[in-house]
Design a protein around this motif. Structure first.
Motif, PDB file in Angstrom:
ATOM      1  N   ASN A 143      -6.521   8.506  -1.029  1.00  0.00           N
ATOM      2  CA  ASN A 143      -6.824   7.447  -1.988  1.00  0.00           C
ATOM      3  C   ASN A 143      -6.290   7.750  -3.380  1.00  0.00           C
ATOM      4  OD1 ASN A 143      -8.259   5.613  -0.357  1.00  0.00           O
ATOM      5  ND2 ASN A 143     -10.098   6.872  -0.487  1.00  0.00           N
TER       6      ASN A 143
ATOM      7  N   ASN B   3       0.502   7.917   6.676  1.00  0.00           N
ATOM      8  CA  ASN B   3      -0.589   8.595   5.979  1.00  0.00           C
ATOM      9  C   ASN B   3      -0.008   9.855   5.357  1.00  0.00           C
ATOM     10  OD1 ASN B   3      -3.016   9.609   5.059  1.00  0.00           O
ATOM     11  ND2 ASN B   3      -3.742  10.244   7.071  1.00  0.00           N
ATOM     12  N   GLN B   4       0.560   9.685   4.151  1.00  0.00           N
ATOM     13  CA  GLN B   4       1.300  10.791   3.567  1.00  0.00           C
ATOM     14  C   GLN B   4       1.398  10.663   2.054  1.00  0.00           C
ATOM     15  OE1 GLN B   4       4.822   9.860   5.849  1.00  0.00           O
ATOM     16  NE2 GLN B   4       5.936   9.137   4.054  1.00  0.00           N
TER      17      GLN B   4
ATOM     18  N   VAL C  12       0.880   8.417  -3.426  1.00  0.00           N
ATOM     19  CA  VAL C  12       0.149   8.033  -2.215  1.00  0.00           C
ATOM     20  C   VAL C  12       0.915   6.941  -1.478  1.00  0.00           C
ATOM     21  CG1 VAL C  12      -1.977   6.969  -1.348  1.00  0.00           C
ATOM     22  CG2 VAL C  12      -2.079   8.632  -3.226  1.00  0.00           C
ATOM     23  N   ASN C  13       1.114   7.136  -0.170  1.00  0.00           N
ATOM     24  CA  ASN C  13       1.796   6.148   0.668  1.00  0.00           C
ATOM     25  C   ASN C  13       0.955   5.882   1.907  1.00  0.00           C
ATOM     26  OD1 ASN C  13       3.450   4.574   2.261  1.00  0.00           O
ATOM     27  ND2 ASN C  13       5.298   5.788   1.913  1.00  0.00           N
ATOM     28  N   ASN C  14       0.286   4.720   1.914  1.00  0.00           N
ATOM     29  CA  ASN C  14      -0.524   4.307   3.069  1.00  0.00           C
ATOM     30  C   ASN C  14       0.051   3.062   3.731  1.00  0.00           C
ATOM     31  OD1 ASN C  14      -2.520   6.341   2.923  1.00  0.00           O
ATOM     32  ND2 ASN C  14      -3.507   5.284   1.226  1.00  0.00           N
ATOM     33  N   SER C  15       1.362   2.903   3.628  1.00  0.00           N
ATOM     34  CA  SER C  15       2.018   1.727   4.195  1.00  0.00           C
ATOM     35  C   SER C  15       2.465   2.021   5.623  1.00  0.00           C
ATOM     36  CB  SER C  15       3.227   1.341   3.348  1.00  0.00           C
ATOM     37  OG  SER C  15       3.896   0.223   3.893  1.00  0.00           O
TER      38      SER C  15
ATOM     39  N   ALA D  61       0.812  -1.223   0.000  1.00  0.00           N
ATOM     40  CA  ALA D  61       0.000   0.000   0.000  1.00  0.00           C
ATOM     41  C   ALA D  61       0.844   1.272   0.000  1.00  0.00           C
ATOM     42  CB  ALA D  61      -0.986   0.038   1.164  1.00  0.00           C
TER      43      ALA D  61
ATOM     44  N   ALA E 236      -7.478   9.850   4.995  1.00  0.00           N
ATOM     45  CA  ALA E 236      -6.454   9.008   4.381  1.00  0.00           C
ATOM     46  C   ALA E 236      -6.534   9.149   2.869  1.00  0.00           C
ATOM     47  CB  ALA E 236      -6.655   7.547   4.778  1.00  0.00           C
TER      48      ALA E 236
ATOM     49  N   GLU F 180       1.209  -1.250  -5.583  1.00  0.00           N
ATOM     50  CA  GLU F 180       0.882  -1.231  -4.159  1.00  0.00           C
ATOM     51  C   GLU F 180       1.304  -2.493  -3.429  1.00  0.00           C
ATOM     52  OE1 GLU F 180      -3.267  -0.939  -3.422  1.00  0.00           O
ATOM     53  OE2 GLU F 180      -3.816  -2.581  -4.752  1.00  0.00           O
TER      54      GLU F 180
ATOM     55  N   GLU G  60       0.412   3.541  -4.394  1.00  0.00           N
ATOM     56  CA  GLU G  60      -0.833   3.194  -5.080  1.00  0.00           C
ATOM     57  C   GLU G  60      -1.052   4.019  -6.342  1.00  0.00           C
ATOM     58  OE1 GLU G  60      -5.558   2.465  -4.049  1.00  0.00           O
ATOM     59  OE2 GLU G  60      -4.199   3.159  -2.506  1.00  0.00           O
TER      60      GLU G  60
ATOM     61  N   THR H 150     -11.108   9.472   8.202  1.00  0.00           N
ATOM     62  CA  THR H 150     -10.557   8.466   9.122  1.00  0.00           C
ATOM     63  C   THR H 150     -11.338   8.398  10.420  1.00  0.00           C
ATOM     64  OG1 THR H 150      -8.964  10.144   9.864  1.00  0.00           O
ATOM     65  CG2 THR H 150      -8.206   8.553   8.217  1.00  0.00           C
TER      66      THR H 150
END
Length: 503
Positions: free
Chosen positions: A102, A73-74, A67-70, A50, A100, A490, A53, A118
């Motif tokens: 997308n 949240n940035q 997008v970096n959701n690993s 994730a 968050a 991702e 993405e 969130t």
């Protein structure tokens, strides 16, 4: 054609804006490239699953925003001044915005980010706009629930979001699926729902549009997924993935003007033959008495002979919640004995493992299935943008080409095969070139779709794990003055950059 001089190329680069989304109408710098020869020239890993993405590109700063959701949240900022050596140079922390990310999109030095809430995923989401040079906040506005994709219009006058509006797990909250249109001159927001189409539900269903039998209302069941906007910024087409349809939007009047049902694909032909079992210890493409809902994820567009077309990545998607699930193995459903007299069809090596849509197929209402309907079409399709009618489907080409390269994942045969996730049509010289990303085969394919009724396969290339986002940077905007394809994956958090050879 002769190459343009370096000075003219530089002038064009200075004049060009930063728009990277669906920018098919831009005049293209002629560099005489071979679109069937993309090769990896650079790669960067920004995290784990994730982490990469979707990416957007700003020409002014020569930066990617990913997008970096690993576990964070940035938005990661990647310098690609030299795309052979991409380097992470910063980040935009989104924690303070209670959302968050997308999706991202860039135009003329502005980065737009789609944020789902969130604090309550079923609550309204946000669009937050930043300056691409110093990451300072420009504006934040409220949009519909769960904005899943965001894009600027080619002229930069609008930002659009596809707000999926998924329910919570017990369906006690199920917001309307919506589309938000933001005017960038004032940041005024218009959010559209689909309630006005409820009276057409029966007619739409006859042509393959799907409304869940568990839905509380037509508008709540609609789930917009992805957007593409015409070159003149007047028309948008929006995929309604779980509903097996595409909506058409008039941006001038800010109205949804049509829903196009996409119908069903017949897998019981030699050209559409598929592998349906993950437990037969082989990869075998055969015709089966099964139909597939197209259920597209990504969408892109192009024009040929002044006719608009849109292209869909026919991924398929199930609803799986505690209160309701619409997926079941074929071997566990009750079949009509006349339609399916062969009991051996339920063996794992045959159709038994195939995932089916549970609330479709009982055509006479007697409680058993008279036809089998599965998720996705395992293909890309080209549709007339004015009528919504199909003009081309890639049949089983994506799975077969993946298998020829040794990339087909047989463990996904029971589900959606190679799982076409992303599509992007770009202009290269006089050709319309389509890129198709395959989430489960970890590859992208290129096709020449200049003739929309007869696309020509050009190339298949291995990518990172689970490619989610495809981004084309035209030569006129590229730091190398050459076309680039950016693939964000991702599964392993990689961003890879590809460039074609010159002819």
């Amino acid at each position: 054609m002769k190459k343009l001089s370096i000075s003219l190329l530089a002038a064009l680069l200075i004049l060009a804006s930063c728009n990277n989304d669906e920018n098919n109408g831009e005049p293209e710098v002629t560099v005489n490239e071979n679109p069937g020869t993309f090769k990896e020239i650079g790669s960067i890993t920004i995290g784990g699953e994730a982490a990469a993405e979707i990416s957007a590109y700003c020409e002014k700063t020569k930066r990617l925003f990913t997008v970096n959701n690993s576990g964070v949240n940035q938005i990661d900022v990647i310098d690609i001044t030299d795309p052979t050596k991409p380097a992470k140079i910063g980040k935009i922390d989104l924690a303070s915005y209670e959302g968050a990310a997308n999706s991202v999109s860039v135009f003329d030095g502005k980065l737009a980010v789609a944020l789902e809430s969130t604090t309550n995923k079923q609550g309204n989401g946000k669009v937050v706009v930043f300056n691409t040079s110093d990451y300072s906040l420009i504006k934040q506005v409220t949009v519909g629930a769960l904005p899943d994709m965001i894009t600027f219009s080619p002229d930069g006058k609008y930002i659009m979001t596809a707000n999926e509006g998924e329910p919570n797990t017990d369906y006690s909250q199920d917001p309307n699926g919506t589309i938000s249109i933001i005017e960038t001159s004032t940041y005024a927001v218009t959010t559209l729902d689909f309630s006005s189409f409820a009276s057409q539900a029966a007619t739409l269903a006859k042509d393959g549009f799907r409304i869940s039998k568990f839905a509380k209302s037509f508008a709540q069941d609609i789930e917009p997924e992805y957007i593409t906007i015409s070159d003149d910024s007047k028309t948008a087409w929006v995929t309604l993935q779980e509903n097996n349809g595409v909506a058409k939007v008039d941006l001038t009047s800010k109205t949804i003007t049509a829903i196009y049902p996409l119908g069903l694909k017949d897998f019981n032909t030699a050209d559409n033959a598929i592998d349906v079992s993950d437990l037969d210890d082989k990869i075998a493409f055969n015709p089966w008495k099964v139909k597939g809902l197209y259920m597209p994820d990504a969408i892109s567009h192009f024009s040929a002979n002044n006719v608009p077309y849109f292209v869909t990545a026919n991924e398929g998607d199930a609803r799986e919640y505690n209160a309701y699930t619409d997926i079941k193995r074929m071997k566990s459903v009750k079949l009509d004995a006349t339609a399916f007299p062969d009991a051996n069809l339920k063996l794992d090596a045959n159709l038994g493992r195939l995932n089916l849509v549970t609330d479709m197929g009982d055509t006479d209402g007697d409680g058993d299935l008279d036809e089998l309907v599965s998720f996705g079409a395992r293909s890309f399709s080209i549709w007339n943008g004015n009528t919504g009618k199909i003009v081309y489907d890639s049949k089983n080409d994506l799975d077969k080409k993946s298998n020829e390269l040794g990339l087909y994942d047989d463990k996904r045969s029971d589900d959606k095969g190679s799982e076409p996730e992303a599509v992007y049509v770009a202009k290269m010289g006089s050709q319309n070139i389509l890129f198709v990303g395959l989430e489960r085969s970890d590859a992208f394919l290129t096709y020449d779709v200049t003739n929309p009724t007869s696309p020509q396969f050009l190339q298949i290339v291995k990518t990172g794990d689970a490619p989610e986002g495809l981004l084309f940077i035209p030569a006129s905007k590229s730091p190398t003055k050459r076309s680039l394809l950016v693939v964000s994956s991702e599964g392993d958090g990689t961003v890879k950059i590809y460039q074609p050879d010159l002819k």
